[in-house]
Write an enzyme that holds these catalytic residues in place. Structure first.
Site, short mmCIF file in Angstrom:
data_model
loop_
_atom_site.label_atom_id
_atom_site.label_comp_id
_atom_site.label_asym_id
_atom_site.label_seq_id
_atom_site.Cartn_x
_atom_site.Cartn_y
_atom_site.Cartn_z
N HIS A 38 -2.91 17.96 6.17
CA HIS A 38 -1.81 17.28 5.47
C HIS A 38 -0.45 17.78 5.93
O HIS A 38 -0.33 18.86 6.49
CB HIS A 38 -1.92 17.45 3.95
CG HIS A 38 -1.80 18.86 3.47
ND1 HIS A 38 -2.79 19.80 3.65
CD2 HIS A 38 -0.80 19.50 2.82
CE1 HIS A 38 -2.43 20.95 3.13
NE2 HIS A 38 -1.21 20.81 2.62
N ASP A 53 3.04 18.52 3.73
CA ASP A 53 3.25 18.79 2.32
C ASP A 53 3.99 17.64 1.61
O ASP A 53 5.02 17.16 2.10
CB ASP A 53 4.02 20.10 2.12
CG ASP A 53 3.14 21.30 2.44
OD1 ASP A 53 1.94 21.26 2.13
OD2 ASP A 53 3.67 22.28 3.00
N HIS A 69 -1.09 20.84 8.53
CA HIS A 69 -1.84 22.09 8.40
C HIS A 69 -3.02 21.87 7.48
O HIS A 69 -3.05 20.90 6.71
CB HIS A 69 -0.94 23.20 7.85
CG HIS A 69 -0.35 22.92 6.52
ND1 HIS A 69 0.70 22.04 6.33
CD2 HIS A 69 -0.67 23.35 5.27
CE1 HIS A 69 1.01 21.97 5.06
NE2 HIS A 69 0.18 22.75 4.37
N ARG A 83 3.95 30.41 -1.86
CA ARG A 83 4.48 29.32 -1.03
C ARG A 83 5.88 28.93 -1.50
O ARG A 83 6.13 28.87 -2.71
CB ARG A 83 3.53 28.13 -1.16
CG ARG A 83 3.85 26.98 -0.24
CD ARG A 83 2.76 25.95 -0.29
NE ARG A 83 3.15 24.84 -1.16
CZ ARG A 83 2.73 23.59 -1.00
NH1 ARG A 83 1.90 23.30 -0.02
NH2 ARG A 83 3.11 22.64 -1.81
C1 SIN Z 1 -0.93 24.78 1.75
O1 SIN Z 1 -1.49 23.74 2.04
O2 SIN Z 1 0.26 24.81 1.49
C2 SIN Z 1 -1.71 26.07 1.70
C3 SIN Z 1 -2.18 26.48 3.04
C4 SIN Z 1 -2.97 27.76 2.98
O3 SIN Z 1 -3.22 28.27 1.89
O4 SIN Z 1 -3.32 28.28 4.03
#
Ligand code: SIN
Length: 277
Positions: free
Chosen positions: A101, A103, A253, A268
């Site tokens: 995805h 974000d 990611h 995050r």
């Molecule tokens: C996310 O998708 O923001 C998390 C990615 C992760 O935890 O590695």
């Protein structure tokens, strides 16, 4: 400011680089911040090791790169609404973000970038993969590029692919059950580099504007597979205090869910973006 002020090692052939020798807890000179931003534009995802920042130091660094914003579905940690805990407890089997995805593309202005700081890690596993969406666009045929040029994608916050990863767990009061949707060009132009980007993703893009889901799915399925082919990706192995910063406008990611029975806690921060064009 040339990126030579930083020591940079690439971690993949087409995306990702580690930046060494910078202490992000310090009040960095503007030329170093400019070099980090340049490295982000060049490598799409950059990684730092051993950055055991306090929440205040973390937010302060994020604010040098962009404007921290709150995540719509998970409350922030105490005193820092912009720092979202990304937690998988040992008793949980599903991880947050365990699907390719960009974000929150269901927002009209998705974040320009995201920072992720490793607080507690499994003994092994729990890596994150990144995929280069400039190359996803550039490796399409001319015919497909022309076809996609006129299309817009409809993104939803409640798609099963993302809900499965519990991205919406811990909904804040006032957002319970609320579905967020936004429409974006399927091919966007990066506002800083001017390069074209394939801007759909399996987690949030539900259909093309003006078409049904059934009509959209065959082409979307092709694009989802195409845009995350291994040769477009890199994989980052975390260590305590490692910090990732990725450009959400041109990179996707996913978090790898291979550490059942162990805890993983990340912090995050997302940074305000603009309306994709
Ligand atoms: C996310 O998708 O923001 C998390 C990615 C992760 O935890 O590695």
């Amino acid at each position: 400011m040339p990126a030579e002020v930083l020591e940079i090692t690439r971690v993949g052939g087409v995306i990702g680089a580690e930046i060494h020798g910078v202490d992000l807890a310090r009040d960095l000179p503007d030329r170093v911040v400019a070099a980090i931003r340049r490295a982000l534009l060049d490598h799409l995802a950059v990684f730092f090791r051993d950055q055991n920042l306090t929440p205040a130091q973390y937010r302060a660094f994020a604010a040098r790169i962009g404007t921290p914003i709150e995540y719509p579905f998970v409350p922030g940690i105490e005193g820092f609404p912009e720092i979202t805990p990304v937690l998988k407890r040992p008793d949980q089997t599903i991880n947050f973000g365990g699907v390719w995805h960009s974000d929150t593309t269901y927002l009209p202005e998705p974040p320009m970038a995201t920072l992720l700081l490793a607080r507690e890690l499994p003994r092994v596993g729990g890596d994150t993969e990144f995929a280069n969406q400039y190359l996803a666009y550039e490796t399409l045929s001319d015919g497909m590029k022309s076809l996609l040029a006129g299309l817009r994608g409809v993104a939803r916050s409640d798609k099963a692919e993302a809900s499965r990863t519990r991205e919406d767990r811990g909904k804040q009061p006032g957002t319970g059950g609320e579905v967020l949707t936004a429409e974006h060009p399927v091919i966007r132009t990066h506002p800083e580099t001017g390069r074209k980007v394939l801007f759909v993703n399996i987690a949030h893009t539900a259909r093309f504007s003006g078409m049904t889901e059934e009509e959209s799915l065959p082409l979307l399925r092709f694009l989802w597979k195409h845009q995350t082919r291994p040769e477009l990706t890199c994989r980052f192995s975390w260590s305590p205090g490692a910090l990732a910063l990725w450009d959400n406008r041109c990179a996707q990611h996913q978090a790898i869910n291979d550490y059942q029975g162990q805890k993983r806690l990340m912090h995050r921060i997302t940074l305000a973006g603009d309306m994709p064009r």
